[in-house]
Design a protein around this motif. Structure first.
Motif, PDB file in Angstrom:
ATOM      1  N   LYS A 200      -5.123  -4.089  -5.096  1.00  0.00           N
ATOM      2  CA  LYS A 200      -5.313  -3.577  -3.744  1.00  0.00           C
ATOM      3  C   LYS A 200      -5.514  -2.059  -3.780  1.00  0.00           C
ATOM      4  N   ARG A 201      -6.269  -1.569  -2.827  1.00  0.00           N
ATOM      5  CA  ARG A 201      -6.405  -0.117  -2.641  1.00  0.00           C
ATOM      6  C   ARG A 201      -5.675   0.266  -1.373  1.00  0.00           C
ATOM      7  N   VAL A 202      -4.789   1.251  -1.515  1.00  0.00           N
ATOM      8  CA  VAL A 202      -3.930   1.665  -0.412  1.00  0.00           C
ATOM      9  C   VAL A 202      -4.195   3.131  -0.094  1.00  0.00           C
ATOM     10  N   LEU A 203      -4.324   3.427   1.187  1.00  0.00           N
ATOM     11  CA  LEU A 203      -4.535   4.787   1.670  1.00  0.00           C
ATOM     12  C   LEU A 203      -3.265   5.223   2.400  1.00  0.00           C
ATOM     13  N   VAL A 204      -2.668   6.315   1.946  1.00  0.00           N
ATOM     14  CA  VAL A 204      -1.402   6.798   2.507  1.00  0.00           C
ATOM     15  C   VAL A 204      -1.578   8.241   2.965  1.00  0.00           C
ATOM     16  N   SER A 205      -1.014   8.561   4.124  1.00  0.00           N
ATOM     17  CA  SER A 205      -0.950   9.958   4.553  1.00  0.00           C
ATOM     18  C   SER A 205       0.501  10.410   4.531  1.00  0.00           C
ATOM     19  N   ALA A 206       0.719  11.687   4.209  1.00  0.00           N
ATOM     20  CA  ALA A 206       2.088  12.179   4.060  1.00  0.00           C
ATOM     21  C   ALA A 206       2.147  13.664   4.369  1.00  0.00           C
ATOM     22  N   PHE A 237       3.686   1.396  -8.158  1.00  0.00           N
ATOM     23  CA  PHE A 237       4.519   0.652  -9.091  1.00  0.00           C
ATOM     24  C   PHE A 237       4.344  -0.860  -8.928  1.00  0.00           C
ATOM     25  N   ARG A 238       3.845  -1.293  -7.772  1.00  0.00           N
ATOM     26  CA  ARG A 238       3.603  -2.713  -7.545  1.00  0.00           C
ATOM     27  C   ARG A 238       2.140  -3.089  -7.764  1.00  0.00           C
ATOM     28  N   GLY A 239       1.387  -2.184  -8.387  1.00  0.00           N
ATOM     29  CA  GLY A 239       0.051  -2.516  -8.849  1.00  0.00           C
ATOM     30  C   GLY A 239      -1.110  -1.946  -8.083  1.00  0.00           C
ATOM     31  N   ALA A 240      -0.867  -1.237  -6.979  1.00  0.00           N
ATOM     32  CA  ALA A 240      -1.968  -0.749  -6.141  1.00  0.00           C
ATOM     33  C   ALA A 240      -2.598   0.509  -6.718  1.00  0.00           C
ATOM     34  N   ASP A 241      -3.865   0.712  -6.392  1.00  0.00           N
ATOM     35  CA  ASP A 241      -4.526   2.007  -6.580  1.00  0.00           C
ATOM     36  C   ASP A 241      -4.345   2.779  -5.277  1.00  0.00           C
ATOM     37  N   VAL A 242      -3.799   3.987  -5.373  1.00  0.00           N
ATOM     38  CA  VAL A 242      -3.354   4.686  -4.170  1.00  0.00           C
ATOM     39  C   VAL A 242      -4.059   6.024  -4.010  1.00  0.00           C
ATOM     40  N   ASP A 243      -4.640   6.215  -2.814  1.00  0.00           N
ATOM     41  CA  ASP A 243      -5.133   7.527  -2.387  1.00  0.00           C
ATOM     42  C   ASP A 243      -4.078   8.141  -1.475  1.00  0.00           C
ATOM     43  N   ARG A 280     -12.590   1.699   2.499  1.00  0.00           N
ATOM     44  CA  ARG A 280     -12.365   1.164   1.156  1.00  0.00           C
ATOM     45  C   ARG A 280     -10.936   0.667   0.953  1.00  0.00           C
ATOM     46  N   ALA A 281     -10.079   0.829   1.949  1.00  0.00           N
ATOM     47  CA  ALA A 281      -8.662   0.521   1.791  1.00  0.00           C
ATOM     48  C   ALA A 281      -8.314  -0.873   2.300  1.00  0.00           C
ATOM     49  N   GLN A 334      -9.283  -7.474   8.376  1.00  0.00           N
ATOM     50  CA  GLN A 334      -8.580  -7.738   7.123  1.00  0.00           C
ATOM     51  C   GLN A 334      -7.695  -6.564   6.689  1.00  0.00           C
ATOM     52  N   GLN A 335      -7.853  -5.425   7.309  1.00  0.00           N
ATOM     53  CA  GLN A 335      -7.116  -4.232   6.876  1.00  0.00           C
ATOM     54  C   GLN A 335      -5.786  -4.129   7.608  1.00  0.00           C
TER      55      GLN A 335
END
Length: 418
Positions: A200-206, A237-243, A280-281, A334-335
């Motif tokens: 999965k690809r995950v997009l995070v803001s912080a 750590f659970r396998g995602a590609d993270v932006d 893409r997320a 789906q997102q």
């Protein structure tokens, strides 16, 4: 890690890589977190890091190959260690030890231990760039990802001890401690780790945003970015590609390892960065504390005289676009979209305002966290509040460490299904 490793029984093993000089830092950090630590060092590793130093830091004897078949021991040492440990950390993991491990070669104490242990294993590899990129090493490394008990921590890029600049540097000890705490939170009774976000690809803001008044002054808030960064790392750590799209952060630099970091310090920059990457997320986790207002026009070329500051601040403001609402309006069916709402007031007020925000912003889940309660929320290790979702879902979330909350929220997003 605020007690997440308190009392955990951890074995730290060092192999024959120059990165073994950092292993004492890892052992010391684990002891400070309250873990019980025992150390193992290979014969080549003992030439690079002192077994005496590891023994002193861990408060236990440092075990080597010569100790494996001590006739005074009633049981094989590698079996005793495997049954004692809650977690095994191999840092650094050399190319030689990696090859023995994946091919089932049990020659030596560590090699036997790796085959005998049934607890989770963190594998932090380190070696020269050319060695790391060799096809044989890459084949061996890829096989570790098939073991549900293993969390492989790939080497990072940087200046290596051989003077080469490239990939091969062992993960920072602070990042390894973070991974250890994460592992203890997500391992099941058989020591298996969750990989439900793999592929999965995950997009995070912080973090906060900074809105300039002039070339020196700005408007911001007390957000440290800790919640968003820990969400990003938990997903990794659970396998995602993270932006990770972030404003100015107040977290250890090591916590950003393994993430694709995209600094965006103003609300405008963060909006552009998020909208460019949203399509893409598979999931968007909006944890940034974005400013509510900004100057319509700010002079970033000079500092305003103090006498003009109040006059200037009395006019020329505009509301910052609601980024969570914008993402909610644009997302596909789906997102998944997780939002955060930092609010103040009693529980009744939090729930009322939270429901309004959930409906307006179009997210699947909304974490309402009170910022007016002691020792939780902004700039704290703890977070809690209310989790709101579809079907009038309301769940009180007690204040827990933000890494624990991050895994809990990822669990709940996974349960929503595709």
């Amino acid at each position: 890690m605020a007690g997440l490793l308190q009392g955990q029984r951890v074995i730290v093993a060092a192999c024959g890589s120059i990165a073994a000089v950092k292993t004492p830092l890892l052992v010391s950090a684990l002891i400070k977190e309250g873990a019980q630590v025992r150390c193992v060092v290979t014969s080549s590793g003992s030439q690079l890091v002192s077994p005496v130093a590891l023994a002193c830091l861990s408060r236990n004897p440092c075990l080597q190959d010569a100790d494996q078949w001590d006739p005074s021991r009633p049981r094989p040492l590698h079996i005793e260690l495997a049954e004692w440990a809650d977690l095994l950390i191999v840092a650094p993991l050399s190319a030689s030890s990696l090859a023995r491990w994946v091919h089932g070669d049990g020659q030596g104490l560590l090699a036997s231990l790796l085959l005998a242990c049934e607890c989770p294993v963190l594998a932090a590899s380190a070696m020269n760039t050319a060695m790391w990129q060799h096809p044989a090493v890459q084949r061996n490394w890829s096989r570790l990802h098939d073991d549900p008990r293993v969390l492989p921590l790939a080497p990072q890029a940087g200046l290596l001890a051989c003077d080469r600049v490239g990939t091969g540097r062992m993960a920072d000890p602070e990042c390894i401690v973070l991974a250890a705490a994460s592992t203890m939170l997500q391992a099941d009774s058989e020591g298996k780790l969750r990989s439900d976000w793999r592929g999965k690809r995950v997009l995070v803001s912080a973090g906060p945003t900074r809105e300039p008044l002039d070339s020196v002054r700005l408007i911001s808030n007390r957000s440290s970015g800790r919640m968003g960064v820990l969400l990003a790392q938990a997903a990794r750590f659970r396998g995602a590609d993270v932006d990770l799209v972030h404003g100015p952060l107040t977290v250890p630099d090591a916590w950003l390892e393994g993430l694709h970091c995209l600094p965006a310090f103003s609300s405008a920059a963060m909006e552009v960065c998020l909208l460019e990457r949203q399509s893409r997320a598979d999931a968007v986790l909006m944890c940034a504390a974005v400013a509510d207002v900004r100057r319509e026009r700010s002079d970033n070329s000079s500092k305003l005289p103090k006498g003009e500051l109040m006059e200037t601040m009395a006019q020329g403001w505009e509301q910052v676009p609601d980024l969570l609402q914008s993402l909610g309006a644009r997302r596909s069916s789906q997102q998944h979209l997780l939002g955060f709402a930092a609010l103040a007031g009693d529980d009744e007020t939090l729930l009322r305002r939270g429901r309004e925000k959930l409906q307006a912003k179009g997210c699947d889940l909304l974490m309402v966290n009170p910022v007016d309660r002691p020792d939780q929320g902004l700039d704290s290790d703890l977070n809690g509040g209310w989790l709101l979702g579809p079907g009038e879902r309301e769940e009180a979330i007690p204040a827990v460490h933000k890494l624990a909350l991050a895994h809990d929220l990822l669990d709940r997003l996974s349960q929503l299904g595709d």
